[in-house]
Design an enzyme around this catalytic site. Structure first.
Site, PDB file in Angstrom:
ATOM      1  N   HIS A  61       5.928  -4.330   1.969  1.00  0.00           N
ATOM      2  CA  HIS A  61       7.363  -4.609   1.818  1.00  0.00           C
ATOM      3  C   HIS A  61       7.997  -4.853   3.189  1.00  0.00           C
ATOM      4  O   HIS A  61       8.783  -5.783   3.365  1.00  0.00           O
ATOM      5  CB  HIS A  61       8.088  -3.424   1.174  1.00  0.00           C
ATOM      6  N   LYS A 109      12.397   2.337 -15.330  1.00  0.00           N
ATOM      7  CA  LYS A 109      11.211   2.940 -14.724  1.00  0.00           C
ATOM      8  C   LYS A 109      11.456   4.401 -14.399  1.00  0.00           C
ATOM      9  O   LYS A 109      12.568   4.793 -14.050  1.00  0.00           O
ATOM     10  CB  LYS A 109      10.841   2.224 -13.413  1.00  0.00           C
ATOM     11  N   ARG A 112       1.396 -11.053  -3.669  1.00  0.00           N
ATOM     12  CA  ARG A 112       0.117 -10.612  -3.116  1.00  0.00           C
ATOM     13  C   ARG A 112      -1.053 -11.389  -3.685  1.00  0.00           C
ATOM     14  O   ARG A 112      -2.103 -11.479  -3.069  1.00  0.00           O
ATOM     15  CB  ARG A 112      -0.097  -9.125  -3.411  1.00  0.00           C
ATOM     16  N   SER A 143       3.205  -0.101  -4.405  1.00  0.00           N
ATOM     17  CA  SER A 143       3.830   1.221  -4.474  1.00  0.00           C
ATOM     18  C   SER A 143       3.135   2.110  -5.492  1.00  0.00           C
ATOM     19  O   SER A 143       2.941   3.314  -5.263  1.00  0.00           O
ATOM     20  CB  SER A 143       5.310   1.094  -4.836  1.00  0.00           C
TER      21      SER A 143
END
Length: 170
Positions: free
Chosen positions: A25, A49, A99, A137
């Site tokens: 990040h 979440k 990614r 994460s």
């Protein structure tokens, strides 16, 4: 739909839950800071979440990382549609870190939908450094929970927050 506020600065928004913020990040933030006059890191409230860190803790970690970067990078909370946040802050672009091809497929769909919601805002995809592309994460939280070393994945201040509490003495 109200128009975007007039501004001469080129502002980008980089949004996410950042639970926690990783070196990947931070790399995307650094790259974005080199491309735009201002980068707003929009830390999502994330009602959908179950986050490990509170919104205030995530904002603090992002603000700390932003303070280490050149340029105008700041952290703000956001809730709702990212295009509404962009409109409110006069943003010209949304920055998304990708990614792999799975990220790209998802982010391309989101970019197309965001373009329908607010055609004046472009989506810019940035790839983190190759050695950071495997970091997420979710994986960082899992590795830390199991007592693994995450020092190559997050800033030392974040790693300290991830350390499990010492075991209870019997």
């Amino acid at each position: 739909m109200p128009p975007m506020p007039e501004t001469s600065a080129r502002t980008a928004v980089y949004s996410g839950t950042f639970d926690p913020i990783t070196l990947g990040h931070e790399d995307v933030m650094r790259r974005a800071a080199g491309l735009f006059d201002e980068v707003i890191v929009a830390v999502a409230v994330a009602h959908h979440k179950k986050t490990q860190f509170t919104l205030n803790e995530r904002l603090a970690m992002v603000a700390e990382a932003a303070g280490r970067l050149p340029g105008r990078v700041r952290a703000l909370p956001f809730d709702g549609l990212i295009m509404d946040f962009c409109r409110e802050h006069g943003a010209h672009a949304v920055v998304r870190g990708i990614r792999n091809i799975t990220d790209f497929d998802y982010e391309a769909q989101m970019a197309a939908m965001n373009r329908k919601l607010h055609p004046a805002v472009e989506t810019v995809f940035l790839l983190p450094q190759a050695d950071l592309q495997c970091i997420s994460s979710t994986l960082v939280r899992e590795i830390a929970k199991l007592g693994g070393d995450v020092s190559a994945m997050v800033d030392p201040s974040v790693a300290a927050r991830l350390e499990p509490p010492p075991p209870l003495q019997a």
